[in-house]
Design a protein around this motif. Structure first.
Motif: not given
Length: 140
Positions: A37-43, A71-76, A92-103
């Motif tokens: 395990v490694a950790t990071a406190e921001n993107g 933005a972190t997800l897309k860059a990774l 959690a919202t439906r819109a952010t869930a859809i955005e995350a899965i699409k990304a």
């Protein structure tokens, strides 16, 4: 525990969350399950860590100061397309869930989550990633 130290790690996981208590708790829980395990406190820290190490899994918070989780997800994923990223959020919202899965997120989970649930999701994500890798290698 000597047996644990000599066993190769299950997988390398990066935890990205601006909440230090949650980061520590999840890091300890995953390490006790055999993960490296490694950790990071921001993107920005997450991207720096990903440049230096070959992670297989990432657990990333959605809402963080500076570079947010999407933005972190897309860059990774741009950097390492085969990385499996599990997004977690307290908002959690439906819109952010859809955005995350699409990304490219493997999974989207609401906080608070149980450790058993995140362990289960990470095991599935790891199997999924390793299966994709095996198929890609067979097709070469």
């Amino acid at each position: 525990n000597i047996a644990m130290a000599t066993k190769s790690p299950k997988a390398a996981v990066l935890i990205v969350d601006d909440d230090p208590g949650l980061r520590r708790m999840l890091a300890r829980a995953l390490a006790s399950r055999g993960y490296e395990v490694a950790t990071a406190e921001n993107g920005e820290q997450a991207l720096e860590q990903a440049r230096q190490r070959g992670f297989e899994l990432v657990v990333c918070d959605l809402v963080m100061p500076g570079m947010d989780g999407i933005a972190t997800l897309k860059a990774l994923k741009d950097m390492r397309p085969d990385l499996e990223v599990v997004m977690v959020t307290g908002q959690a919202t439906r819109a952010t869930a859809i955005e995350a899965i699409k990304a490219g997120a493997y999974e989207y989970m609401a906080k608070p989550y149980s450790l058993d649930h995140i362990f289960s999701v990470l095991e599935k994500a790891l199997k999924h990633r390793r299966l994709k890798t095996a198929v890609r290698e067979l097709n070469l």
